[in-house]
Write a protein that holds these residues in place. Structure first.
Motif, PDB file in Angstrom:
ATOM      1  N   LEU A  98       0.830  -1.201   0.000  1.00  0.00           N
ATOM      2  CA  LEU A  98       0.000   0.000   0.000  1.00  0.00           C
ATOM      3  C   LEU A  98       0.865   1.250   0.000  1.00  0.00           C
ATOM      4  N   ARG A 145     -12.769   6.774  10.230  1.00  0.00           N
ATOM      5  CA  ARG A 145     -12.548   7.280   8.868  1.00  0.00           C
ATOM      6  C   ARG A 145     -12.591   8.796   8.845  1.00  0.00           C
ATOM      7  N   PRO A 154      -5.034   8.011   4.292  1.00  0.00           N
ATOM      8  CA  PRO A 154      -5.932   7.129   3.532  1.00  0.00           C
ATOM      9  C   PRO A 154      -6.395   5.890   4.278  1.00  0.00           C
ATOM     10  N   TYR A 155      -5.792   5.517   5.410  1.00  0.00           N
ATOM     11  CA  TYR A 155      -6.158   4.262   6.067  1.00  0.00           C
ATOM     12  C   TYR A 155      -6.184   4.405   7.584  1.00  0.00           C
ATOM     13  N   GLY A 176     -12.137  -1.606  -0.872  1.00  0.00           N
ATOM     14  CA  GLY A 176     -11.023  -0.702  -0.624  1.00  0.00           C
ATOM     15  C   GLY A 176     -10.228  -1.053   0.614  1.00  0.00           C
ATOM     16  N   ASP A 177     -10.787  -1.917   1.473  1.00  0.00           N
ATOM     17  CA  ASP A 177     -10.054  -2.378   2.645  1.00  0.00           C
ATOM     18  C   ASP A 177      -9.082  -3.486   2.244  1.00  0.00           C
ATOM     19  N   HIS A 178      -8.101  -3.739   3.085  1.00  0.00           N
ATOM     20  CA  HIS A 178      -7.110  -4.787   2.829  1.00  0.00           C
ATOM     21  C   HIS A 178      -6.857  -5.545   4.121  1.00  0.00           C
ATOM     22  N   TRP A 359      -8.380  -0.325   7.106  1.00  0.00           N
ATOM     23  CA  TRP A 359      -9.656   0.284   6.734  1.00  0.00           C
ATOM     24  C   TRP A 359      -9.365   1.475   5.832  1.00  0.00           C
ATOM     25  N   ALA A 360      -9.989   1.531   4.679  1.00  0.00           N
ATOM     26  CA  ALA A 360      -9.781   2.654   3.774  1.00  0.00           C
ATOM     27  C   ALA A 360     -10.642   3.840   4.178  1.00  0.00           C
ATOM     28  N   THR A 361     -10.037   5.020   4.156  1.00  0.00           N
ATOM     29  CA  THR A 361     -10.798   6.246   4.329  1.00  0.00           C
ATOM     30  C   THR A 361     -11.595   6.492   3.056  1.00  0.00           C
ATOM     31  N   HIS A 365      -8.147   6.047  -0.512  1.00  0.00           N
ATOM     32  CA  HIS A 365      -7.158   5.008  -0.748  1.00  0.00           C
ATOM     33  C   HIS A 365      -6.599   5.112  -2.161  1.00  0.00           C
ATOM     34  N   GLU A 367      -5.599   4.554  -5.939  1.00  0.00           N
ATOM     35  CA  GLU A 367      -6.337   3.876  -7.003  1.00  0.00           C
ATOM     36  C   GLU A 367      -5.487   2.805  -7.681  1.00  0.00           C
TER      37      GLU A 367
END
Length: 401
Positions: A98, A145, A154-155, A176-178, A359-361, A365, A367
């Protein structure tokens, strides 16, 4: 302040999330009502000590029903400080893909949870039914978030989630989460019977013979002493740094000493201890033990970085002496920590998975597609290890592999 509707009859209406800057603003009994009493790293004493240390700025998100004092859930949010190189609290190190995708050299986000390092669990009212817990976590997620977005990050990261926490968070994971398996696993040893011989009786015959030999050789060359951790920080911290350096981990003595001081301050001399292992009068190794309720946590191991004899110092300092201490003080289990999982499993510990989550904001995050190879390689590592030693791995691994 964010809002989330809970439809469960046990908790009707909205859930509001309020940010607070200090646990001094939260009554002790209110926090203790929602924190897991068996988890040292959720305790107000532990978190308040970290807060006072000033090691990292913190915001606590507190979830309640409007107009009700009862806390339904809480989420500490810490600034991530990658320049210190501490892999326990450096999210970007565990999500290099990321970081590369974002084309950034600094922080990607906030660190959520207790900054315990291993086996992170969620601070959420366990009496709530599953859908209600999910609604509380969703409200906390929206609030996290918002904080991350306000800081241009972003996370929001969770590190070292245990399987229970991961199952609770799964319903609120979104596009969008990882997430990925950690490169280390939690190991825990339940203590049968009343003494060390009862522990030995649970081991396979060949292992039992090996353990007796390791204990015997150690006792012939070494002496141990258990002392309050506060008295041993200056001795133990450099030895922990030596061990981490051997594994390529960039630690500073001051960083480790601050963490050990937090243990000692939060728990007191009776519950924060060091096992000092002396070889012919010289301290060659040490284990750090923290007692909380009926559990004993082995949080760190250190040894001299030289050619001093090592007659099974590691397993005695990190397993056998803590097991003896736990029996002597009437405890039910020893949390033997992360790392050296196979060696600990052969000595009776269960190997439990840990998960990292980003967690993506919203809209924040990167692209560009991140490289998933490191995460897949980690998963394949655990598949191979479980395939070779299935008896050591709990079925909870199935859902992750």
């Amino acid at each position: 302040m964010t809002h989330q509707t809970i439809t469960e009859p046990e908790v009707p209406g909205l859930v509001t999330v309020e940010p607070v800057s200090s646990l001094s603003d939260i009554p002790e009994h209110s926090w203790d009502d929602v924190a897991d009493p068996r988890d040292m790293f959720q305790s107000r004493a532990w978190l308040r000590t970290l807060e006072r240390s000033g090691d990292a700025p913190v915001t606590y998100l507190i979830a309640r029903q409007p107009g009700h004092p009862r806390i339904l859930g809480a989420l500490p949010l810490y600034d991530s400080l990658p320049s210190r190189g501490d892999y326990l609290y450096w999210p970007e190190l565990h999500f290099q893909d990321l970081l590369h995708a974002a084309g950034a050299d600094g922080r990607l986000g906030l660190l959520a949870g207790s900054r315990a390092g291993f086996g992170t669990r969620l601070i959420v009212d366990r009496t709530l039914p599953g859908p209600a817990r999910a609604a509380v976590l969703d409200a906390l997620r929206d609030a996290a978030r918002a904080v991350a977005a306000d800081r241009g990050l972003p996370y929001t990261f969770f590190l070292f989630l245990d399987a229970s926490a991961w199952r609770d968070l799964a319903p609120v994971v979104r596009d969008g989460d990882h997430h990925r398996l950690a490169s280390v696993a939690q190991t825990e040893l339940e203590l049968p019977g009343d003494d060390f011989e009862d522990y030995l009786a649970t081991l396979p015959r060949n292992t039992r013979t090996s353990v007796r030999r390791e204990v015997g050789v150690f006792a012939r060359d070494c002496a141990t002493e258990t002392v309050p951790l506060r008295e041993a920080i200056a001795t133990v911290a450099p030895m922990i740094v030596n061990v981490r350096a051997r594994h390529g981990m960039a630690y500073g003595v001051d960083t480790v000493a601050r963490r050990l001081s937090a243990y000692a301050s939060a728990l007191g001399d009776a519950s924060a201890m060091a096992v000092l292992c002396r070889v012919r009068g010289r301290t060659a190794g040490a284990g750090v033990m923290c007692r909380w309720h009926d559990r004993l946590y082995v949080t760190d191991f250190g040894r001299l970085d030289d050619e001093a004899p090592d007659p099974f110092v590691y397993f005695n300092a990190a397993i056998y002496e803590p097991v003896r201490h736990a029996y002597a003080t009437g405890l039910s289990s020893v949390v033997t920590g992360a790392g050296a999982e196979l060696g600990k499993a052969r000595r009776g510990s269960a190997v439990l998975p840990l998960v990292h989550l980003a967690w993506a904001t919203a809209g924040g995050h990167p692209e560009r597609r991140a490289d998933t190879a490191p995460a897949e390689n980690r998963k394949e590592h655990w598949r191979r290890l479980r395939g070779a030693h299935p008896r050591y791995f709990h079925p909870v691994w199935d859902e992750l592999l």
